[in-house]
Design a protein around this motif. Structure first.
Motif, PDB file in Angstrom:
ATOM      1  N   VAL A 117       0.872  -1.172   0.000  1.00 35.44           N
ATOM      2  CA  VAL A 117       0.000   0.000   0.000  1.00 35.44           C
ATOM      3  C   VAL A 117       0.910   1.223   0.000  1.00 35.44           C
ATOM      4  N   VAL A 118       0.647   2.132  -0.921  1.00 33.52           N
ATOM      5  CA  VAL A 118       1.417   3.360  -1.024  1.00 33.52           C
ATOM      6  C   VAL A 118       0.528   4.514  -0.587  1.00 33.52           C
ATOM      7  N   LYS A 119       1.035   5.310   0.358  1.00 29.41           N
ATOM      8  CA  LYS A 119       0.295   6.478   0.840  1.00 29.41           C
ATOM      9  C   LYS A 119       0.982   7.737   0.321  1.00 29.41           C
ATOM     10  N   HIS A 120       0.179   8.615  -0.268  1.00 23.28           N
ATOM     11  CA  HIS A 120       0.665   9.892  -0.807  1.00 23.28           C
ATOM     12  C   HIS A 120      -0.393  10.943  -0.549  1.00 23.28           C
ATOM     13  N   LYS A 121      -0.040  11.943   0.247  1.00 23.09           N
ATOM     14  CA  LYS A 121      -0.952  13.041   0.575  1.00 23.09           C
ATOM     15  C   LYS A 121      -2.309  12.529   1.064  1.00 23.09           C
ATOM     16  N   GLY A 122      -2.292  11.545   1.939  1.00 26.09           N
ATOM     17  CA  GLY A 122      -3.521  11.016   2.512  1.00 26.09           C
ATOM     18  C   GLY A 122      -4.249  10.003   1.649  1.00 26.09           C
ATOM     19  N   GLU A 123      -3.843   9.832   0.418  1.00 28.52           N
ATOM     20  CA  GLU A 123      -4.483   8.875  -0.485  1.00 28.52           C
ATOM     21  C   GLU A 123      -3.731   7.554  -0.455  1.00 28.52           C
ATOM     22  N   GLU A 124      -4.465   6.435  -0.354  1.00 26.43           N
ATOM     23  CA  GLU A 124      -3.856   5.110  -0.352  1.00 26.43           C
ATOM     24  C   GLU A 124      -4.118   4.414  -1.682  1.00 26.43           C
ATOM     25  N   THR A 125      -3.073   3.781  -2.220  1.00 28.19           N
ATOM     26  CA  THR A 125      -3.185   3.018  -3.457  1.00 28.19           C
ATOM     27  C   THR A 125      -2.581   1.643  -3.231  1.00 28.19           C
ATOM     28  N   GLU A 126      -3.336   0.611  -3.586  1.00 31.18           N
ATOM     29  CA  GLU A 126      -2.815  -0.757  -3.508  1.00 31.18           C
ATOM     30  C   GLU A 126      -1.907  -0.969  -4.717  1.00 31.18           C
ATOM     31  N   VAL A 127      -0.665  -1.366  -4.451  1.00 33.95           N
ATOM     32  CA  VAL A 127       0.313  -1.580  -5.517  1.00 33.95           C
ATOM     33  C   VAL A 127       0.833  -3.001  -5.409  1.00 33.95           C
ATOM     34  N   ASN A 128       0.624  -3.783  -6.466  1.00 34.64           N
ATOM     35  CA  ASN A 128       1.072  -5.177  -6.500  1.00 34.64           C
ATOM     36  C   ASN A 128       2.081  -5.350  -7.630  1.00 34.64           C
ATOM     37  N   TYR A 129       3.245  -5.885  -7.286  1.00 31.59           N
ATOM     38  CA  TYR A 129       4.330  -6.076  -8.234  1.00 31.59           C
ATOM     39  C   TYR A 129       4.399  -7.544  -8.635  1.00 31.59           C
ATOM     40  N   ARG A 130       4.689  -7.785  -9.895  1.00 35.56           N
ATOM     41  CA  ARG A 130       4.928  -9.157 -10.356  1.00 35.56           C
ATOM     42  C   ARG A 130       6.349  -9.215 -10.901  1.00 35.56           C
ATOM     43  N   LEU A 131       7.096 -10.176 -10.405  1.00 37.62           N
ATOM     44  CA  LEU A 131       8.486 -10.357 -10.804  1.00 37.62           C
ATOM     45  C   LEU A 131       8.712 -11.818 -11.158  1.00 37.62           C
ATOM     46  N   HIS A 132       9.763 -12.056 -11.903  1.00 39.00           N
ATOM     47  CA  HIS A 132      10.211 -13.423 -12.115  1.00 39.00           C
ATOM     48  C   HIS A 132      11.730 -13.438 -12.091  1.00 39.00           C
ATOM     49  N   LYS A 133      12.259 -14.600 -11.874  1.00 32.65           N
ATOM     50  CA  LYS A 133      13.696 -14.744 -11.737  1.00 32.65           C
ATOM     51  C   LYS A 133      14.292 -15.194 -13.062  1.00 32.65           C
ATOM     52  N   GLN A 134      15.340 -14.491 -13.469  1.00 32.30           N
ATOM     53  CA  GLN A 134      16.119 -14.889 -14.637  1.00 32.30           C
ATOM     54  C   GLN A 134      17.525 -15.168 -14.136  1.00 32.30           C
ATOM     55  N   GLY A 135      17.908 -16.413 -14.131  1.00 31.74           N
ATOM     56  CA  GLY A 135      19.178 -16.770 -13.511  1.00 31.74           C
ATOM     57  C   GLY A 135      19.083 -16.498 -12.024  1.00 31.74           C
ATOM     58  N   GLU A 136      19.946 -15.632 -11.516  1.00 28.10           N
ATOM     59  CA  GLU A 136      19.927 -15.263 -10.102  1.00 28.10           C
ATOM     60  C   GLU A 136      19.223 -13.937  -9.837  1.00 28.10           C
ATOM     61  N   ASN A 137      18.739 -13.276 -10.888  1.00 29.44           N
ATOM     62  CA  ASN A 137      18.199 -11.925 -10.754  1.00 29.44           C
ATOM     63  C   ASN A 137      16.679 -11.875 -10.860  1.00 29.44           C
ATOM     64  N   TRP A 138      16.066 -11.127  -9.949  1.00 23.90           N
ATOM     65  CA  TRP A 138      14.643 -10.860 -10.021  1.00 23.90           C
ATOM     66  C   TRP A 138      14.420  -9.676 -10.955  1.00 23.90           C
ATOM     67  N   LYS A 139      13.396  -9.769 -11.797  1.00 25.75           N
ATOM     68  CA  LYS A 139      13.057  -8.683 -12.717  1.00 25.75           C
ATOM     69  C   LYS A 139      11.563  -8.411 -12.658  1.00 25.75           C
ATOM     70  N   VAL A 140      11.233  -7.137 -12.616  1.00 28.43           N
ATOM     71  CA  VAL A 140       9.837  -6.709 -12.624  1.00 28.43           C
ATOM     72  C   VAL A 140       9.319  -6.804 -14.055  1.00 28.43           C
ATOM     73  N   TYR A 141       8.102  -7.335 -14.226  1.00 21.55           N
ATOM     74  CA  TYR A 141       7.511  -7.343 -15.549  1.00 21.55           C
ATOM     75  C   TYR A 141       6.071  -6.826 -15.557  1.00 21.55           C
ATOM     76  N   ASP A 142       5.518  -6.590 -14.377  1.00 23.60           N
ATOM     77  CA  ASP A 142       4.175  -6.013 -14.334  1.00 23.60           C
ATOM     78  C   ASP A 142       3.927  -5.416 -12.959  1.00 23.60           C
ATOM     79  N   ILE A 143       2.994  -4.493 -12.938  1.00 26.10           N
ATOM     80  CA  ILE A 143       2.561  -3.862 -11.703  1.00 26.10           C
ATOM     81  C   ILE A 143       1.083  -3.562 -11.849  1.00 26.10           C
TER      82      ILE A 143
END
Length: 190
Positions: free
Chosen positions: A119-145
């Motif tokens: 949950v991200v709060k900015h100036k009193g407003e709350e937004t649900e933020v969900n990240y989707r990542l996958h692992k490539q080798g040893e590294n996590w990479k974001v591919y959607d939010i």
């Protein structure tokens, strides 16, 4: 710029660091992206962009069109995604990120996939933020939010598919090139 588009773009750009978990990647978004020099420092931007899987995004966004395109066309599309996101996010990131509070609610890592709910709060407003990542080798990479349940990749896919249906690949190239040019000119003025 309204809160949701900026949040969406910012959280697709986790920072480069020696993070070992998907959550550490996401947490570090603020560390690199909040640095004032990021708007002009291409090396710093590249470090941040290294943890975004633009290839996976391109495949998701293009759908069936992905298999119809040759490697140079796909590379062009991936680069356009990266450049448009970078020019949209980095100039505003330091000011915006100094004014938010993030609470991580749940981290679900299963094999090479991860979903992080926050949950991200900015100036009193709350937004649900969900990240989707996958692992490539040893590294996590974001591919959607997703912001309040709205997937960024799905939104881009809808827009791109409409353009492809009406105007074809040439129309998509023309529109993305124009968008990049507009953003470049805007950033040169600031």
């Amino acid at each position: 710029m309204t809160m949701k588009p900026l949040l969406l773009a910012l959280f697709l750009l986790p920072s480069l660091c020696f993070a070992t978990t998907s959550k550490e990647i996401v947490e570090q978004i603020f560390t690199k992206s909040a640095q004032p020099e990021i708007s002009k420092d291409v090396k710093l931007q590249d470090e941040v962009n290294a943890f975004v899987d633009y290839g996976h995004m391109a495949k998701e966004v293009l759908g069936a069109e992905y298999k119809k395109r040759k490697a140079p066309e796909l590379q062009w599309f991936e680069k356009m995604l990266k450049d448009i996101i970078s020019l949209s996010v980095f100039p505003a990131a330091p000011d915006f990120l100094g004014k938010v509070n993030v609470t991580y609610k749940e981290v679900l890592e299963e094999g090479n996939n991860s979903k992080i709910n926050s949950v991200v709060k900015h100036k009193g407003e709350e937004t649900e933020v969900n990240y989707r990542l996958h692992k490539q080798g040893e590294n996590w990479k974001v591919y959607d939010i997703a912001l309040d349940g709205e997937s960024w990749t799905d939104s881009i896919r809808e827009e791109v598919q409409k353009i492809l249906k009406k105007e074809g690949w040439a129309g998509l190239k023309k529109r993305l090139t124009k968008r990049l040019e507009t953003l470049s000119n805007k950033n040169k003025k600031s």
